[in-house]
Design a protein around this motif. Structure first.
Motif, PDB file in Angstrom:
ATOM      1  N   GLY A  56     -17.283  16.547  -6.350  1.00  0.00           N
ATOM      2  CA  GLY A  56     -18.647  16.976  -6.079  1.00  0.00           C
ATOM      3  C   GLY A  56     -18.715  18.038  -5.010  1.00  0.00           C
ATOM      4  O   GLY A  56     -19.632  18.045  -4.193  1.00  0.00           O
ATOM      5  N   GLY A  57     -17.730  18.946  -5.016  1.00  0.00           N
ATOM      6  CA  GLY A  57     -17.702  20.014  -4.022  1.00  0.00           C
ATOM      7  C   GLY A  57     -18.655  21.140  -4.375  1.00  0.00           C
ATOM      8  O   GLY A  57     -19.814  20.922  -4.733  1.00  0.00           O
ATOM      9  N   THR A  58     -18.176  22.370  -4.313  1.00  0.00           N
ATOM     10  CA  THR A  58     -19.016  23.519  -4.635  1.00  0.00           C
ATOM     11  C   THR A  58     -19.199  23.677  -6.143  1.00  0.00           C
ATOM     12  O   THR A  58     -20.217  24.200  -6.601  1.00  0.00           O
ATOM     13  CB  THR A  58     -18.389  24.802  -4.062  1.00  0.00           C
ATOM     14  OG1 THR A  58     -18.097  24.593  -2.678  1.00  0.00           O
ATOM     15  CG2 THR A  58     -19.327  25.987  -4.198  1.00  0.00           C
ATOM     16  N   THR A  59     -18.236  23.204  -6.915  1.00  0.00           N
ATOM     17  CA  THR A  59     -18.224  23.412  -8.367  1.00  0.00           C
ATOM     18  C   THR A  59     -18.866  22.263  -9.139  1.00  0.00           C
ATOM     19  O   THR A  59     -19.675  22.473 -10.048  1.00  0.00           O
ATOM     20  CB  THR A  59     -16.769  23.590  -8.846  1.00  0.00           C
ATOM     21  OG1 THR A  59     -16.134  24.615  -8.081  1.00  0.00           O
ATOM     22  CG2 THR A  59     -16.707  23.940 -10.315  1.00  0.00           C
ATOM     23  N   GLY A  60     -18.501  21.033  -8.786  1.00  0.00           N
ATOM     24  CA  GLY A  60     -18.900  19.864  -9.552  1.00  0.00           C
ATOM     25  C   GLY A  60     -20.387  19.677  -9.757  1.00  0.00           C
ATOM     26  O   GLY A  60     -20.830  19.383 -10.887  1.00  0.00           O
ATOM     27  N   GLY A  83     -20.986  19.224  -1.883  1.00  0.00           N
ATOM     28  CA  GLY A  83     -20.857  20.601  -1.397  1.00  0.00           C
ATOM     29  C   GLY A  83     -19.471  21.000  -0.966  1.00  0.00           C
ATOM     30  O   GLY A  83     -19.156  22.181  -0.904  1.00  0.00           O
ATOM     31  N   GLY A  84     -18.626  20.029  -0.618  1.00  0.00           N
ATOM     32  CA  GLY A  84     -17.248  20.353  -0.276  1.00  0.00           C
ATOM     33  C   GLY A  84     -17.114  21.360   0.845  1.00  0.00           C
ATOM     34  O   GLY A  84     -17.706  21.231   1.914  1.00  0.00           O
ATOM     35  N   VAL A  85     -16.328  22.398   0.593  1.00  0.00           N
ATOM     36  CA  VAL A  85     -16.068  23.427   1.596  1.00  0.00           C
ATOM     37  C   VAL A  85     -17.357  24.123   2.030  1.00  0.00           C
ATOM     38  O   VAL A  85     -17.512  24.509   3.188  1.00  0.00           O
ATOM     39  CB  VAL A  85     -15.045  24.453   1.057  1.00  0.00           C
ATOM     40  CG1 VAL A  85     -14.948  25.658   1.978  1.00  0.00           C
ATOM     41  CG2 VAL A  85     -13.672  23.801   0.907  1.00  0.00           C
ATOM     42  N   LEU A 108     -19.468  20.373   3.974  1.00  0.00           N
ATOM     43  CA  LEU A 108     -18.568  19.662   4.876  1.00  0.00           C
ATOM     44  C   LEU A 108     -17.607  20.613   5.577  1.00  0.00           C
ATOM     45  O   LEU A 108     -17.309  20.466   6.759  1.00  0.00           O
ATOM     46  CB  LEU A 108     -17.762  18.614   4.101  1.00  0.00           C
ATOM     47  CG  LEU A 108     -18.471  17.322   3.738  1.00  0.00           C
ATOM     48  CD1 LEU A 108     -17.665  16.562   2.701  1.00  0.00           C
ATOM     49  CD2 LEU A 108     -18.679  16.463   4.969  1.00  0.00           C
ATOM     50  N   GLY A 109     -17.129  21.605   4.820  1.00  0.00           N
ATOM     51  CA  GLY A 109     -16.165  22.558   5.361  1.00  0.00           C
ATOM     52  C   GLY A 109     -16.767  23.630   6.235  1.00  0.00           C
ATOM     53  O   GLY A 109     -16.048  24.475   6.770  1.00  0.00           O
ATOM     54  N   LEU A 110     -18.101  23.643   6.375  1.00  0.00           N
ATOM     55  CA  LEU A 110     -18.829  24.576   7.243  1.00  0.00           C
ATOM     56  C   LEU A 110     -18.646  26.036   6.844  1.00  0.00           C
ATOM     57  O   LEU A 110     -18.879  26.942   7.647  1.00  0.00           O
ATOM     58  CB  LEU A 110     -18.420  24.396   8.717  1.00  0.00           C
ATOM     59  CG  LEU A 110     -18.568  22.988   9.309  1.00  0.00           C
ATOM     60  CD1 LEU A 110     -18.125  22.989  10.769  1.00  0.00           C
ATOM     61  CD2 LEU A 110     -20.001  22.490   9.181  1.00  0.00           C
ATOM     62  N   ASN A 111     -18.250  26.274   5.591  1.00  0.00           N
ATOM     63  CA  ASN A 111     -18.061  27.662   5.153  1.00  0.00           C
ATOM     64  C   ASN A 111     -19.405  28.379   5.017  1.00  0.00           C
ATOM     65  O   ASN A 111     -19.517  29.569   5.290  1.00  0.00           O
ATOM     66  CB  ASN A 111     -17.303  27.689   3.819  1.00  0.00           C
ATOM     67  CG  ASN A 111     -16.754  29.051   3.484  1.00  0.00           C
ATOM     68  OD1 ASN A 111     -17.378  30.073   3.765  1.00  0.00           O
ATOM     69  ND2 ASN A 111     -15.577  29.080   2.886  1.00  0.00           N
ATOM     70  N   THR A 112     -20.408  27.683   4.544  1.00  0.00           N
ATOM     71  CA  THR A 112     -21.817  28.070   4.513  1.00  0.00           C
ATOM     72  C   THR A 112     -22.222  29.175   3.544  1.00  0.00           C
ATOM     73  O   THR A 112     -23.382  29.243   3.164  1.00  0.00           O
ATOM     74  CB  THR A 112     -22.354  28.482   5.908  1.00  0.00           C
ATOM     75  OG1 THR A 112     -21.867  29.770   6.279  1.00  0.00           O
ATOM     76  CG2 THR A 112     -22.016  27.449   6.963  1.00  0.00           C
ATOM     77  N   LYS A 113     -21.331  30.059   3.130  1.00  0.00           N
ATOM     78  CA  LYS A 113     -21.814  31.154   2.285  1.00  0.00           C
ATOM     79  C   LYS A 113     -20.821  31.545   1.201  1.00  0.00           C
ATOM     80  O   LYS A 113     -19.605  31.450   1.387  1.00  0.00           O
ATOM     81  CB  LYS A 113     -22.132  32.398   3.116  1.00  0.00           C
ATOM     82  CG  LYS A 113     -20.923  33.181   3.563  1.00  0.00           C
ATOM     83  CD  LYS A 113     -21.321  34.522   4.161  1.00  0.00           C
ATOM     84  CE  LYS A 113     -20.115  35.281   4.679  1.00  0.00           C
ATOM     85  NZ  LYS A 113     -19.115  35.567   3.663  1.00  0.00           N
ATOM     86  N   PRO A 114     -21.329  32.014   0.067  1.00  0.00           N
ATOM     87  CA  PRO A 114     -20.457  32.617  -0.943  1.00  0.00           C
ATOM     88  C   PRO A 114     -19.939  33.974  -0.460  1.00  0.00           C
ATOM     89  O   PRO A 114     -20.638  34.674   0.272  1.00  0.00           O
ATOM     90  CB  PRO A 114     -21.393  32.804  -2.150  1.00  0.00           C
ATOM     91  CG  PRO A 114     -22.596  31.984  -1.848  1.00  0.00           C
ATOM     92  CD  PRO A 114     -22.717  31.960  -0.364  1.00  0.00           C
ATOM     93  N   ILE A 161     -12.906  18.575   7.247  1.00  0.00           N
ATOM     94  CA  ILE A 161     -11.943  18.793   6.161  1.00  0.00           C
ATOM     95  C   ILE A 161     -11.223  20.118   6.359  1.00  0.00           C
ATOM     96  O   ILE A 161     -11.750  21.050   6.954  1.00  0.00           O
ATOM     97  CB  ILE A 161     -12.609  18.767   4.768  1.00  0.00           C
ATOM     98  CG1 ILE A 161     -13.632  19.894   4.614  1.00  0.00           C
ATOM     99  CG2 ILE A 161     -13.244  17.418   4.510  1.00  0.00           C
ATOM    100  CD1 ILE A 161     -14.208  20.004   3.205  1.00  0.00           C
ATOM    101  N   LEU A 162     -10.008  20.173   5.859  1.00  0.00           N
ATOM    102  CA  LEU A 162      -9.209  21.389   5.892  1.00  0.00           C
ATOM    103  C   LEU A 162      -9.645  22.307   4.754  1.00  0.00           C
ATOM    104  O   LEU A 162      -9.873  21.854   3.627  1.00  0.00           O
ATOM    105  CB  LEU A 162      -7.732  21.026   5.735  1.00  0.00           C
ATOM    106  CG  LEU A 162      -6.697  22.121   5.988  1.00  0.00           C
ATOM    107  CD1 LEU A 162      -6.704  22.550   7.452  1.00  0.00           C
ATOM    108  CD2 LEU A 162      -5.297  21.613   5.603  1.00  0.00           C
ATOM    109  N   GLY A 163      -9.793  23.589   5.039  1.00  0.00           N
ATOM    110  CA  GLY A 163     -10.155  24.550   4.013  1.00  0.00           C
ATOM    111  C   GLY A 163      -8.919  25.061   3.290  1.00  0.00           C
ATOM    112  O   GLY A 163      -8.102  25.776   3.870  1.00  0.00           O
ATOM    113  N   VAL A 164      -8.769  24.681   2.031  1.00  0.00           N
ATOM    114  CA  VAL A 164      -7.600  25.058   1.229  1.00  0.00           C
ATOM    115  C   VAL A 164      -8.013  26.147   0.253  1.00  0.00           C
ATOM    116  O   VAL A 164      -8.947  25.963  -0.538  1.00  0.00           O
ATOM    117  CB  VAL A 164      -7.031  23.843   0.477  1.00  0.00           C
ATOM    118  CG1 VAL A 164      -5.826  24.259  -0.374  1.00  0.00           C
ATOM    119  CG2 VAL A 164      -6.636  22.747   1.467  1.00  0.00           C
ATOM    120  N   ARG A 165      -7.325  27.276   0.274  1.00  0.00           N
ATOM    121  CA  ARG A 165      -7.719  28.412  -0.567  1.00  0.00           C
ATOM    122  C   ARG A 165      -7.016  28.442  -1.918  1.00  0.00           C
ATOM    123  O   ARG A 165      -7.551  28.973  -2.881  1.00  0.00           O
ATOM    124  CB  ARG A 165      -7.433  29.728   0.175  1.00  0.00           C
ATOM    125  CG  ARG A 165      -8.299  29.930   1.398  1.00  0.00           C
ATOM    126  CD  ARG A 165      -8.020  31.275   2.045  1.00  0.00           C
ATOM    127  NE  ARG A 165      -8.941  31.500   3.155  1.00  0.00           N
ATOM    128  CZ  ARG A 165      -8.724  31.101   4.403  1.00  0.00           C
ATOM    129  NH1 ARG A 165      -7.598  30.462   4.696  1.00  0.00           N
ATOM    130  NH2 ARG A 165      -9.611  31.325   5.344  1.00  0.00           N
TER     131      ARG A 165
END
Length: 462
Positions: free
Chosen positions: A29-33, A57-59, A62-68, A323-327
């Motif tokens: 259920g991250g950014t894609t699911g 929302g995942g990254v 939780l991952g605090l990435n916040t933007k596309p 969470i760790l951000g894995v690319r």
């Protein structure tokens, strides 16, 4: 330890209860699911989405990435962002200056608002979410995925499905279903983009920072709002290379990344300034060591900002991503593999399910500076979502069938959301038509996506 010599134990066979049987199971259920789940449920399918954390929302959240890293061009992704804007959880899109020219970027979002928004949209569509639940493995019968085994506080159970959509980011279901995969670059010693960890800083004088950034020669990529009101969501600064280099020389503190990216969301300062190279995220020891190293680097980056960058004098660390951000990890081998040249634009696919306008965003596996640049839109064919070797499984997100170079665009959130949306629609259409997802009438999938206002070809992106 060599797997050939590793000690093993025997786990006794056992029967497990069937929790439920549904049309579609979405794993992750991250950014894609959520996009996959909503898309399938809105077509009347019964959907279960399994998420290992307690929020969606995942990254992104939780991952605090916040933007596309790029524009959202239509469909459910744009619908969700517009809803976030209406709730005060996102700002206007903006044009960011990069070394290759301006690139349109969707505004960052407030992670907490987005968590609740994604959950509400799923619930409203009829999706059954299973939070704090881990998917152990898919069940494959006669070459066909028939459901997944889950584990949570309630024990080990089975959820049956007509179609499973793997949105795990690492192709976990695909690899356990014996789908061939490629790790990273596919070389003998695979190269993969490094891992990172976001954090926030509180007490930043954002207005002072923005004024200083306008005249700094150390920030080659930037988006600086023209008004103070825009500072809440639209300040984006990438660079600080000279500042970092001199600070490390003066203090003796060694970091692993040459630059820092700062951005605001909801008036909060988000910092991307860590990097760990060569991490095998499937090794629990290496994964843990990467988190420990990110913590060390976060302390250093925060100190550097406080000591050298105007506006940070009184700042402190606010929140560190849990969470760790894995690319990059596995790429499935699908019916078609998106290539680097494909991702540059100009290639038209008859079975395209999304036109993507993500930026090229390469974090060099060997540690060179980040390569972030604007490129024309490109197309993602449906065949990249259809894995080889097993039926009734679709894959969406950063582990679709793409090579290491194409992954530099297809891993970004706009593409992940678009492939999730397409997988959800395709799963629903396949069930409606009584065919496998491999043989689904792509034209019908495309027609459904067009009704969602999703551009399918590059020349349709406005």
């Amino acid at each position: 330890m060599d797997m050939k010599t590793q000690k093993t134990i025997t786990e006794p066979a056992r029967q497990i209860p069937v929790l439920m049987e549904v049309d579609v199971v979405v794993v992750g259920g991250g950014t894609t699911g959520p996009l996959a789940a909503i898309a399938a449920a809105r077509r009347g399918r019964s959907v279960v989405m399994v998420e290992r954390f307690g929020s969606l929302g995942g990254v992104l959240t939780l991952g605090l990435n916040t933007k596309p890293s790029g524009a959202l061009v239509g469909g459910l992704p744009l619908e969700i962002w517009n809803l976030a804007r209406a709730a005060g959880g996102a700002g206007d899109d903006y044009m960011a200056l990069t070394k290759t020219g301006d690139v349109k970027i969707a505004s960052p979002t407030d992670p907490e608002i987005m968590k609740m928004l994604l959950t509400r949209l799923c619930v409203d569509a009829g999706v059954q979410i299973l939070f704090e639940t881990f998917v152990s493995n898919p069940v494959v019968e006669d070459g066909r995925v028939t459901g997944v085994v889950i584990e949570n506080k309630g024990g080990r159970q089975f959820v049956g499905a007509k179609v499973v959509i793997d949105c795990s980011a690492d192709a976990d279901m695909a690899v356990k279903a014996k789908v061939p995969t490629v790790m990273g670059s596919g070389e003998t010693v695979a190269r993969m983009q490094p891992v990172s960890m976001y954090f926030t800083m509180s007490g930043v004088d954002i207005k002072r920072l923005a004024e200083w950034a306008k005249t700094s020669d150390d920030i080659p990529a930037r988006a600086i709002p023209k008004t103070d009101a825009g500072l809440d969501y639209n300040l984006w600064l990438t660079g600080f290379n000279k500042t970092l280099q001199k600070w490390q020389k003066d203090t003796g503190v060694k970091l692993q990344r040459d630059n820092i990216t700062l951005k605001t969301a909801g008036g909060v300062m988000y910092v991307n300034g860590t990097r760990v190279l060569g991490v095998d995220v499937f090794s629990p020891m290496e994964f843990t060591a990467a988190i420990v190293e990110c913590y060390r680097q976060i302390e250093g980056v925060a100190r550097c900002l406080r000591e050298r960058v105007p506006g940070f004098e009184s700042a402190r660390i606010g929140q560190v991503s849990p969470i760790l951000g894995v690319r990059e990890t596995r790429h499935i081998q699908g019916e078609y593999t998106l290539t680097g040249p494909d991702s540059l634009g100009g290639v038209r696919f008859d079975d395209s399910i999304a036109a993507d306008a993500s930026a090229l965003d390469i974090h060099d596996p060997k540690g060179a500076d980040v390569d972030f640049q604007s490129l024309p839109p490109y197309e993602i064919p449906y065949r990249c979502l259809v894995p080889m070797g097993v039926e009734q499984l679709l894959v969406a997100g950063r582990c679709i069938s793409a090579d290491h170079v194409a992954h530099a665009r297809s891993r970004n959130m706009p593409a992940c959301m678009a492939t999730g949306q397409a997988a959800g629609v395709a799963a629903a259409v396949a069930i409606e038509e009584g065919v496998t997802v491999r043989k689904v009438p792509v034209k019908k999938v495309q027609d459904a996506l067009r009704k969602l206002n999703m551009p399918l070809h590059a020349d349709e992106v406005k």
